[in-house]
Enzyme design. Sequence first.
Site, PDB file in Angstrom:
ATOM      1  NE  ARG A  61      -2.958  -1.946   3.076  1.00  0.00           N
ATOM      2  CZ  ARG A  61      -2.765  -2.018   4.294  1.00  0.00           C
ATOM      3  NH1 ARG A  61      -4.295  -1.169   4.749  1.00  0.00           N
ATOM      4  NH2 ARG A  61      -2.401  -2.978   4.717  1.00  0.00           N
TER       5      ARG A  61
ATOM      6  CE1 TYR B 245       4.066  -7.151  14.418  1.00  0.00           C
ATOM      7  CE2 TYR B 245       2.393  -5.676  14.265  1.00  0.00           C
ATOM      8  CZ  TYR B 245       2.256  -7.157  14.306  1.00  0.00           C
ATOM      9  OH  TYR B 245       1.237  -8.072  14.048  1.00  0.00           O
ATOM     10  N   GLY B 246       8.385  -3.883  12.502  1.00  0.00           N
ATOM     11  CA  GLY B 246       9.087  -2.420  12.110  1.00  0.00           C
ATOM     12  C   GLY B 246       8.169  -1.636  11.465  1.00  0.00           C
TER      13      GLY B 246
ATOM     14  CE  LYS C 115       5.083  -1.650   6.079  1.00  0.00           C
ATOM     15  NZ  LYS C 115       3.273  -2.214   6.244  1.00  0.00           N
TER      16      LYS C 115
HETATM   17  C1  UD1 Z   1      -0.980  -8.033  12.755  1.00  0.00           C
HETATM   18  C2  UD1 Z   1      -2.235  -8.839  13.055  1.00  0.00           C
HETATM   19  C3  UD1 Z   1      -3.245  -8.005  14.051  1.00  0.00           C
HETATM   20  C4  UD1 Z   1      -2.985  -6.833  14.354  1.00  0.00           C
HETATM   21  C5  UD1 Z   1      -2.517  -6.374  13.838  1.00  0.00           C
HETATM   22  C6  UD1 Z   1      -1.953  -4.672  14.058  1.00  0.00           C
HETATM   23  C7  UD1 Z   1      -1.956 -11.527  12.986  1.00  0.00           C
HETATM   24  C8  UD1 Z   1      -1.738 -12.492  12.440  1.00  0.00           C
HETATM   25  N1  UD1 Z   1      -2.338 -10.273  12.721  1.00  0.00           N
HETATM   26  O1  UD1 Z   1      -2.422  -8.327  11.136  1.00  0.00           O
HETATM   27  O2  UD1 Z   1      -3.695  -9.075  14.745  1.00  0.00           O
HETATM   28  O3  UD1 Z   1      -4.306  -6.388  15.369  1.00  0.00           O
HETATM   29  O4  UD1 Z   1      -1.344  -6.646  13.370  1.00  0.00           O
HETATM   30  O5  UD1 Z   1      -1.139  -4.331  13.612  1.00  0.00           O
HETATM   31  O6  UD1 Z   1      -0.224 -11.721  12.953  1.00  0.00           O
HETATM   32  N2  UD1 Z   1       5.736  -9.609   8.812  1.00  0.00           N
HETATM   33  C9  UD1 Z   1       6.118 -10.946   8.589  1.00  0.00           C
HETATM   34  N3  UD1 Z   1       6.432 -11.774   7.923  1.00  0.00           N
HETATM   35  C10 UD1 Z   1       4.790 -12.029   7.463  1.00  0.00           C
HETATM   36  C11 UD1 Z   1       3.826 -11.382   7.843  1.00  0.00           C
HETATM   37  C12 UD1 Z   1       4.126  -9.909   8.442  1.00  0.00           C
HETATM   38  O7  UD1 Z   1       7.546 -10.087   8.868  1.00  0.00           O
HETATM   39  O8  UD1 Z   1       4.936 -13.521   6.633  1.00  0.00           O
HETATM   40  C13 UD1 Z   1       5.692  -8.477   9.744  1.00  0.00           C
HETATM   41  C14 UD1 Z   1       4.793  -7.322   8.544  1.00  0.00           C
HETATM   42  O9  UD1 Z   1       6.759  -6.878   7.598  1.00  0.00           O
HETATM   43  C15 UD1 Z   1       4.735  -6.415   9.218  1.00  0.00           C
HETATM   44  C16 UD1 Z   1       3.722  -6.668  10.612  1.00  0.00           C
HETATM   45  O10 UD1 Z   1       4.687  -8.179  10.996  1.00  0.00           O
HETATM   46  O11 UD1 Z   1       5.604  -5.580  10.208  1.00  0.00           O
HETATM   47  C17 UD1 Z   1       2.377  -7.495  10.862  1.00  0.00           C
HETATM   48  O12 UD1 Z   1       1.950  -7.217   9.516  1.00  0.00           O
HETATM   49  P1  UD1 Z   1       1.007  -7.529   9.163  1.00  0.00           P
HETATM   50  O13 UD1 Z   1       0.448  -8.286   7.797  1.00  0.00           O
HETATM   51  O14 UD1 Z   1       0.822  -5.383   8.712  1.00  0.00           O
HETATM   52  O15 UD1 Z   1      -0.444  -8.025   9.588  1.00  0.00           O
HETATM   53  P2  UD1 Z   1      -2.285  -7.678   9.885  1.00  0.00           P
HETATM   54  O16 UD1 Z   1      -2.655  -8.119   9.266  1.00  0.00           O
HETATM   55  O17 UD1 Z   1      -2.016  -6.486   9.813  1.00  0.00           O
HETATM   56 CA    CA Z   2      -0.251  -4.336   9.603  1.00  0.00          CA
END
Ligand code: UD1
Ligand code: CA
Length: 490
Positions: free
Chosen positions: A19, A108-109, A26
């Site tokens: 996004r 989170y980063g 990002k």
């Molecule tokens: C996640 C949480 C959700 C929470 C939200 C808060 C899960 C399943 N859900 O959702 O409950 O409310 O964060 O923002 O955890 N990332 C990785 N590897 C992956 C996927 C993600 O490193 O395979 C990292 C992303 O870079 C990011 C973070 O994890 O920094 C969160 O990932 P994102 O996909 O944004 O999670 P949400 O769907 O927002």
């Molecule tokens: Ca997110």
Amino acid sequence: MSTPRPAAVIVLAAGEGTRMRSATPKVLHRIGGVPLVGHAIRAARATRAEHVGVVVRHDRERVVEQCAALDEGLVIADQDDVKGTGRAVECGLGALPADLSGTVLVTYGDVPLLTGDTLVELTVAHTETGSAVSVVTAHIADPTGYGRVVRDADGRVERIVEHKDATPDERAITEINSGIYAFDADVLRAALAEVGTDNAQGERYLTDVVAIAHAAGHPVRAHVVDDLWQTEGVNDRVQLAALGRELNRRVCEAHMRAGVTIVDPATTWIDVDVSIGQDTTVLPGTQLLGATSIGRDAVVGPEVTLTDTEVGDGAQVTRAVANLATVGPGATVGPYSYLRPGTRLGARGKIGGFVETKNADIREGAKVPHLTYAGDVTIGEGANIGAGTVFANYDGVAKHHSTVGRHAFVGSHTVVVSPVEVADGAYVAAGTALTADVGPGQIAVARSRQRNVDGWVERARPGTATATAAAQARARHPQPRPDAPEGTET
Ligand code: UD1
Ligand code: CA
């Protein structure tokens, strides 16, 4: 009792961030002069954790390179093809010692306003309550998109359900999962092994660890934070700007509380690593960037942009741009000047209006007050450079350096054709094109001598208002002003 330290902090940064619509990953977008992932690493370091790991995947090389530049001691963990936050943490653990025990934090980063203090508080509360899992949660008005915190009949955290998997009743819950956690390492490892992909996105969710730990009878608690900014992530550039502004507001507020006057925080942008001394005033429209440092009792602004620049105590910088420059104590700069890398202005020195400098060592009390280009120069203590002087440092092939000695005086509209040396206590006459060195106490004059032609106006411009004025003046003052004697012209 000493503050408990986590064994590790795992920063998740493998996601793509589509996004953002950007060629830059990002987590490398910046606010406050630091990449988003840099903010996460700093907060992690503030916990004094034994290990800090960053989980990467998307645009791996760029992210790793920048992370390493920010922090040499990081553990880099590569996430494989298996998707989901649960898999990301598993990969993070895999890069850490296999016998790691104690508390593991997950952040989170892309959540840049989370502070080290909050992570320390989380660690302390997690440890003191003897919890196996502590989930950082917040109550927010519009929880759309977030995972919801489902509590049991006794109000204990039972599980987290993702928005996409939630029932209408669950979607009505306003307590959200921030995605920041403290885990007992052994409980985390065991629970992750049980996490599957039976969900709307087919991913291995870290959030499932909560339900698994709860079902196994481990104590799970919510760590509720009130400062919602600290849990907010950046998903697009609108949020990047919003979080950037809030970070800036916090940075400005901290400086004001420490004794800096910021007249208009709304138009003042200060990067997180900038230092400012007490009783300094920052005027509107000013940007203090990078590793800039400002002394005490200085006045900076309005409309000043300083990058990696040092400003001494009591100095004044007005409507100027400076990059990798040093402005000495009590010195003045501007308005409308441009200090390029390698500019050093000594104590009580002056760079005035419409002056550009580069590799310029302008010593104590020296003045370059108006309309000058000074590149590749040393200007001695107390020297004065006249208006409109240009140091012609570039011959089309190479750059050359010139020196102006102590208390030397360079007349207005001089072009100094580098390399030349003007000795201590020497003069250069106004309008000179200087191509050779000048000795101590000498004056250099290099321009054609003035010649006045009597009666020219009446002959060449008869009948004009100018000719009439000349005739009237001659009637009042019959003697023309003689030529200035040689050597007094400057
Ligand atoms: C996640 C949480 C959700 C929470 C939200 C808060 C899960 C399943 N859900 O959702 O409950 O409310 O964060 O923002 O955890 N990332 C990785 N590897 C992956 C996927 C993600 O490193 O395979 C990292 C992303 O870079 C990011 C973070 O994890 O920094 C969160 O990932 P994102 O996909 O944004 O999670 P949400 O769907 O927002
Ligand atoms: Ca997110």
